[in-house]
Design a protein around this motif. Structure first.
Motif, PDB file in Angstrom:
ATOM      1  N   GLN A   1       0.824  -1.205   0.000  1.00 58.64           N
ATOM      2  CA  GLN A   1       0.000   0.000   0.000  1.00 58.64           C
ATOM      3  C   GLN A   1       0.860   1.257   0.000  1.00 58.64           C
ATOM      4  O   GLN A   1       0.562   2.236  -0.691  1.00 58.64           O
ATOM      5  CB  GLN A   1      -0.916  -0.003   1.232  1.00 58.64           C
ATOM      6  CG  GLN A   1      -1.966  -1.099   1.237  1.00 58.64           C
ATOM      7  CD  GLN A   1      -2.875  -0.981   2.435  1.00 58.64           C
ATOM      8  OE1 GLN A   1      -3.298   0.095   2.797  1.00 58.64           O
ATOM      9  NE2 GLN A   1      -3.166  -2.114   3.070  1.00 58.64           N
ATOM     10  N   ARG A   2       1.926   1.218   0.791  1.00 57.79           N
ATOM     11  CA  ARG A   2       2.793   2.392   0.848  1.00 57.79           C
ATOM     12  C   ARG A   2       3.476   2.647  -0.495  1.00 57.79           C
ATOM     13  O   ARG A   2       3.613   3.808  -0.913  1.00 57.79           O
ATOM     14  CB  ARG A   2       3.853   2.193   1.944  1.00 57.79           C
ATOM     15  CG  ARG A   2       4.721   3.425   2.203  1.00 57.79           C
ATOM     16  CD  ARG A   2       3.862   4.610   2.585  1.00 57.79           C
ATOM     17  NE  ARG A   2       4.655   5.791   2.863  1.00 57.79           N
ATOM     18  CZ  ARG A   2       4.160   7.009   3.007  1.00 57.79           C
ATOM     19  NH1 ARG A   2       2.850   7.218   2.888  1.00 57.79           N
ATOM     20  NH2 ARG A   2       4.945   8.033   3.269  1.00 57.79           N
ATOM     21  N   GLU A   3       3.866   1.565  -1.175  1.00 61.24           N
ATOM     22  CA  GLU A   3       4.490   1.719  -2.475  1.00 61.24           C
ATOM     23  C   GLU A   3       3.525   2.356  -3.462  1.00 61.24           C
ATOM     24  O   GLU A   3       3.892   3.224  -4.269  1.00 61.24           O
ATOM     25  CB  GLU A   3       4.956   0.361  -2.982  1.00 61.24           C
ATOM     26  CG  GLU A   3       5.653   0.387  -4.320  1.00 61.24           C
ATOM     27  CD  GLU A   3       6.948   1.167  -4.286  1.00 61.24           C
ATOM     28  OE1 GLU A   3       7.354   1.692  -5.338  1.00 61.24           O
ATOM     29  OE2 GLU A   3       7.555   1.261  -3.200  1.00 61.24           O
ATOM     30  N   GLU A   4       2.260   1.952  -3.391  1.00 63.53           N
ATOM     31  CA  GLU A   4       1.257   2.527  -4.288  1.00 63.53           C
ATOM     32  C   GLU A   4       1.019   3.997  -3.964  1.00 63.53           C
ATOM     33  O   GLU A   4       0.839   4.819  -4.865  1.00 63.53           O
ATOM     34  CB  GLU A   4      -0.039   1.740  -4.155  1.00 63.53           C
ATOM     35  CG  GLU A   4      -1.123   2.195  -5.121  1.00 63.53           C
ATOM     36  CD  GLU A   4      -2.371   1.323  -5.031  1.00 63.53           C
ATOM     37  OE1 GLU A   4      -3.423   1.763  -5.517  1.00 63.53           O
ATOM     38  OE2 GLU A   4      -2.278   0.228  -4.457  1.00 63.53           O
ATOM     39  N   GLU A   5       1.054   4.335  -2.647  1.00 61.43           N
ATOM     40  CA  GLU A   5       0.859   5.736  -2.264  1.00 61.43           C
ATOM     41  C   GLU A   5       2.009   6.603  -2.755  1.00 61.43           C
ATOM     42  O   GLU A   5       1.815   7.750  -3.189  1.00 61.43           O
ATOM     43  CB  GLU A   5       0.731   5.836  -0.745  1.00 61.43           C
ATOM     44  CG  GLU A   5      -0.553   5.234  -0.196  1.00 61.43           C
ATOM     45  CD  GLU A   5      -0.552   5.203   1.323  1.00 61.43           C
ATOM     46  OE1 GLU A   5       0.517   5.499   1.902  1.00 61.43           O
ATOM     47  OE2 GLU A   5      -1.586   4.883   1.916  1.00 61.43           O
TER      48      GLU A   5
ATOM     49  N   GLN B   1       3.725   6.232  -5.341  1.00 61.88           N
ATOM     50  CA  GLN B   1       3.654   6.439  -6.788  1.00 61.88           C
ATOM     51  C   GLN B   1       2.878   7.703  -7.130  1.00 61.88           C
ATOM     52  O   GLN B   1       3.028   8.260  -8.230  1.00 61.88           O
ATOM     53  CB  GLN B   1       3.012   5.224  -7.457  1.00 61.88           C
ATOM     54  CG  GLN B   1       3.863   3.973  -7.438  1.00 61.88           C
ATOM     55  CD  GLN B   1       5.183   4.139  -8.163  1.00 61.88           C
ATOM     56  OE1 GLN B   1       5.276   4.869  -9.146  1.00 61.88           O
ATOM     57  NE2 GLN B   1       6.215   3.457  -7.680  1.00 61.88           N
ATOM     58  N   VAL B   2       2.046   8.164  -6.159  1.00 66.15           N
ATOM     59  CA  VAL B   2       1.305   9.405  -6.388  1.00 66.15           C
ATOM     60  C   VAL B   2       2.273  10.574  -6.560  1.00 66.15           C
ATOM     61  O   VAL B   2       2.035  11.508  -7.342  1.00 66.15           O
ATOM     62  CB  VAL B   2       0.341   9.671  -5.215  1.00 66.15           C
ATOM     63  CG1 VAL B   2      -0.358  11.020  -5.377  1.00 66.15           C
ATOM     64  CG2 VAL B   2      -0.675   8.543  -5.109  1.00 66.15           C
ATOM     65  N   PHE B   3       3.399  10.514  -5.855  1.00 61.26           N
ATOM     66  CA  PHE B   3       4.367  11.604  -5.933  1.00 61.26           C
ATOM     67  C   PHE B   3       5.129  11.601  -7.266  1.00 61.26           C
ATOM     68  O   PHE B   3       5.711  12.627  -7.630  1.00 61.26           O
ATOM     69  CB  PHE B   3       5.383  11.498  -4.785  1.00 61.26           C
ATOM     70  CG  PHE B   3       4.785  11.725  -3.429  1.00 61.26           C
ATOM     71  CD1 PHE B   3       4.244  12.951  -3.094  1.00 61.26           C
ATOM     72  CD2 PHE B   3       4.755  10.705  -2.486  1.00 61.26           C
ATOM     73  CE1 PHE B   3       3.706  13.173  -1.843  1.00 61.26           C
ATOM     74  CE2 PHE B   3       4.210  10.918  -1.238  1.00 61.26           C
ATOM     75  CZ  PHE B   3       3.676  12.152  -0.916  1.00 61.26           C
ATOM     76  N   TRP B   4       5.182  10.444  -7.937  1.00 60.07           N
ATOM     77  CA  TRP B   4       6.035  10.341  -9.114  1.00 60.07           C
ATOM     78  C   TRP B   4       5.618  11.320 -10.215  1.00 60.07           C
ATOM     79  O   TRP B   4       6.463  11.944 -10.850  1.00 60.07           O
ATOM     80  CB  TRP B   4       6.036   8.902  -9.617  1.00 60.07           C
ATOM     81  CG  TRP B   4       6.896   8.676 -10.818  1.00 60.07           C
ATOM     82  CD1 TRP B   4       6.524   8.192 -12.026  1.00 60.07           C
ATOM     83  CD2 TRP B   4       8.304   8.937 -10.937  1.00 60.07           C
ATOM     84  NE1 TRP B   4       7.581   8.117 -12.896  1.00 60.07           N
ATOM     85  CE2 TRP B   4       8.696   8.579 -12.231  1.00 60.07           C
ATOM     86  CE3 TRP B   4       9.258   9.447 -10.066  1.00 60.07           C
ATOM     87  CZ2 TRP B   4       9.996   8.713 -12.693  1.00 60.07           C
ATOM     88  CZ3 TRP B   4      10.558   9.581 -10.520  1.00 60.07           C
ATOM     89  CH2 TRP B   4      10.922   9.212 -11.810  1.00 60.07           C
TER      90      TRP B   4
END
Length: 776
Positions: free
Chosen positions: A702-706, A708-711
């Motif tokens: 979940q943290r990895e997916e979150e 990705q929002v910053f990318w």
């Protein structure tokens, strides 16, 4: 005139025979009348000081060459305690006897001094003949101190101390059965305890009279008492934590050790009333030193057992109370921190200990060390390795959240019920709530930068502050709540609502808004399901099997783990389509998107020899339903039919194999077992499914997916500005990407790891300290 002077010196030599190196007792000594006439002549000629000095000089020489060597000859380095006892007694007796023979000479000198016209100060040592004599004795004896002089002294006082300690411990029953006396180690019929006590007191009396007791035996006494205190403390307090030991130890020191010392200094009396003020003050100072040594010894033992004391807390609170008092009186805080950190690293912080056990030990350490040191300095220093280790374990947050929601009695569940607000380490002091009148400065070993953090006393707040943010705990609770709601077979949410209300008092309503929506989904699903089943048009279509749905608001629920879509049997899919139509008729412009791998299925399985009622997941139900049409399936063929990965399907098939319904006849080929053998026959018709797995994505996923929002933000920034340092990127993300409700936050260390991973994946370039996009 010369003849008169010579006559006086002859008379002086007769009066003080030591001047001619004769024996002290001689027949030629002058009479009292002759000595009186001599004293008058000495006064007239003003020779009193001269006579005194020369006599004292000859006494000193005589003691140096005749008395001292004889005294020290008896100080052998022997291991025989009985012989050592006798040698020391004999040495003191002979010394006392030899020095007593000087008393007539000292009286004559005193008479000469009193007969002179000069007024002297009697309080001065130089003007006190006896005090001057004893000073010469001490100085002369100690100047010839042999190397092993303490050996027989130690034997003497060790035997005496043993007799004294065991003199009051004998009972009638014990004395009858024992063959050997505990005090003197002799047969009971030949007990010498009384004789030893008498010799002990007489020897001490002589040493006190000669003022040799402290200088000669002081170190030995101190050493023996220290050994006895250490042994007594170890025997009394070893591995006993539920009873306070300080008061009994203090009483033992007063009644045994100090009583023995008083008898030594008083020559046998048990009270200090008979002692001079000087000796009484010396005993009081010695008592203060022994009390400090007692506290120091007890503190060392408690520090060595502190890890066990913490684990057994609060049952071990009396030991913690004792240790708190001892730490105030002894300077051993650094020793405590070092020893406890080492014990924690070796006994707790290693892969062999489960995370819940580490969390439990950490909670016990928080409570015990807070009770031990209310300032929190010890807690801060000792538990820093625990916090670092917990951060390195992936299941720490889940263990903490599980303990918070545990229905059985637990430390965290009790803390949650208290309903205190969460206190985070934001580095700011709350001046409004602090009572300045009760303010106390931090200890000298405290870190000034963490003064405000040590004010946090709540256990849950301390655990949250291990990570410095409550987002991880809230997200973990969302995942755990989703698992619980999806695994139940009804719409009951009373327990979850209670937990949510308690958590809202801790973390705030904004943080748990998504969880409120999740519980509302359950409530709405129950109402909608009831409306659908009461719809006459839905009932006319005749349900092939009862169907109920949990309708989720997808954007408020955590992401799901499975990335494949299960193909259900047609009979099941048709029934679900009917349910969707009924929902669309009820809600108008809204529809349902099924998650076919989630949920519960109640099956009734009829075989030739038995009938089973079982609750399983849709995947398990789909597998066994396909064996209704075809009794033998290859794993790969079945995987293609139900659109499931072969690896997942193989794991799911093992459940039916374990229940005796399927059998693997060859590699990845399964056959339905219509009849059970005696080996796999079940004793009941109702069986339970295997332990369910979490259907939600892990916290790390979940943290990895979150992140990705910053990318997309980072790509946009680097496209416009070419290159940027990480500090500038982090600042702009905080300004634009971390605003608004539900926004994701990212710390600088985590952002650095994320950007470095993008560099390894060749999506970014790092030049010096600047990041930039690769040229296409």
């Amino acid at each position: 005139m010369t003849e008169a002077v010579e006559d006086i010196f002859v008379r002086i030599e007769r009066a003080f025979p030591i001047l001619s190196e004769k024996l002290l007792h001689t027949k030629e000594e002058c009479t009292e009348e002759e000595f009186a006439n001599l004293a008058e002549d000495v006064r007239v000629l003003k020779l009193s000081q001269f006579v005194e000095d020369i006599v004292i000089h000859h006494i000193e020489q005589y003691i140096r060459w005749h008395v001292a060597p004889v005294f020290w000859e008896k100080f052998e380095n022997t291991e025989d305690s009985k012989r050592g006892f006798e040698l020391f007694k004999s040495a003191v007796d002979d010394l006392y006897s030899n020095l007593t023979e000087f008393l007539p000479l000292l009286k004559k000198l005193e008479y000469l001094r009193q007969n002179q016209d000069v007024v002297t100060d009697p309080s001065s040592v130089e003007n006190d003949i006896e005090a001057r004599f004893k000073l010469i004795v001490r100085a002369t004896l100690l100047s010839q101190l042999p190397l092993y002089h303490e050996c027989i002294i130690e034997h003497f006082y060790k035997i005496a101390f043993n007799v004294f300690c065991n003199s009051d411990n004998s009972s009638p029953d014990v004395s009858v059965n024992e063959i050997q006396c505990v005090g003197c180690a002799q047969e009971v019929e030949n007990c010498q305890c009384q004789m030893i006590v008498y010799i002990f007191h007489e020897t001490n009396r002589k040493l006190i009279e000669l003022k040799l007791l402290e200088r000669l035996v002081g170190n030995v006494l101190t050493s023996l008492i220290h050994i006895r205190i250490e042994n007594h403390v170890i025997q009394t307090c070893d591995k006993t934590f539920d009873v306070s030991q300080l008061i009994p130890l203090e009483n033992w020191l007063e009644t045994v050790v100090m009583s023995w010392l008083i008898r030594i200094y008083s020559g046998g009396f048990s009270k200090t009333v008979t002692l001079s003020d000087e000796i009484r003050n010396a005993i009081n100072k010695f008592k203060q030193k022994l009390s400090h040594f007692l506290y120091e010894t007890y503190t060392k033992i408690r520090i060595n057992h502190l890890f066990n004391i913490i684990i057994e807390y609060p049952e071990s609170q009396p030991a913690v109370d004792d240790l708190r008092i001892c730490l105030e009186r002894t300077d051993q805080r650094k020793v405590l921190i070092k020893n406890l950190q080492e014990a924690i690293k070796t006994r707790l912080l290693h892969p062999g200990v489960n995370t819940p056990d580490i969390v439990t030990a950490y909670i016990a350490a928080i409570k015990a060390l807070k009770h031990l040191d209310s300032t929190g300095v010890l807690l801060e220093a000792v538990t820093e390795p625990i916090k670092s280790y917990l951060r390195s374990r992936e299941d720490t947050v889940r263990s903490v959240v599980n303990s918070l929601l545990d229905d059985s009695p637990s430390e965290l569940a009790d803390e949650l019920v208290k309903g205190e607000c969460l206190q985070l380490d934001d580095g700011s002091a709350d001046d409004e709530t602090e009572d300045w009148e009760k303010w106390m400065p931090d200890p000298v070993d405290a870190d000034p930068a963490k003064s405000t953090q040590r004010k946090v006393s709540d256990i849950i707040s301390t655990l949250v502050n291990v990570y410095g943010s409550q987002d991880l705990f809230v997200n973990e609770y969302r995942t755990l709540l989703a698992d619980r709601l999806l695994s139940q077979l009804n719409y009951h949410t009373e327990r979850e609502i209670r937990h949510l209300e308690l958590l809202k008092r801790r973390f705030g309503e904004n943080q748990l808004h998504y969880c409120e929506v999740m519980l509302k989904d359950v409530y709405d699903s129950k109402r909608i399901d009831g409306n659908i089943h009461s719809d006459t048009s839905y009932n006319l279509q005749r349900e092939l099997f009862p169907t109920s749905a949990l309708i989720l608001s997808a954007q408020f629920w955590p992401p799901f783990k499975e990335d494949w879509k299960l193909k259900l049997p047609n009979i099941v899919q048709n029934q679900l389509n009917k349910y969707v139509k009924a929902f669309e008729a009820l809600k108008g412009n809204r529809t349902l998107c099924w998650k076919p791998h989630l949920g519960n299925v109640s099956l009734e399985i009829e075989l030739k020899d038995r009938k089973l009622d079982i609750n399983v997941t849709p995947v398990h139900a789909t597998i066994i339903l396909h064996f209704q049409d075809k009794s033998e399936w290859a794993l790969q063929d079945l995987a293609e039919v139900i659109h499931a990965p072969a690896t997942v399907l193989r794991r799911k098939m093992t459940f039916w194999v374990s229940q005796g319904l399927l059998k693997e006849t060859s590699n990845d080929v399964y056959v339905l077992q219509e009849e059970s053998t005696s080996k796999n026959r079940l004793s009941t018709d109702i069986v339970e499914e295997e332990e369910t797995e979490s259907v939600m994505a892990s916290a790390s996923d979940q943290r990895e997916e979150e992140l990705q929002v910053f990318w997309s933000y980072i790509v946009g920034m680097l496209t416009n500005l070419d290159s940027m340092p990480i500090e500038r990127i982090h600042q702009m993300l905080k300004m634009f990407a971390s605003q608004g409700p539900g926004a994701v936050e990212c710390g600088l260390p985590e952002l650095r790891q994320f950007l470095d991973r993008k560099v390894r994946e060749h999506q970014l370039l790092l030049s010096g300290s600047f990041y930039r996009l690769p040229k296409s």
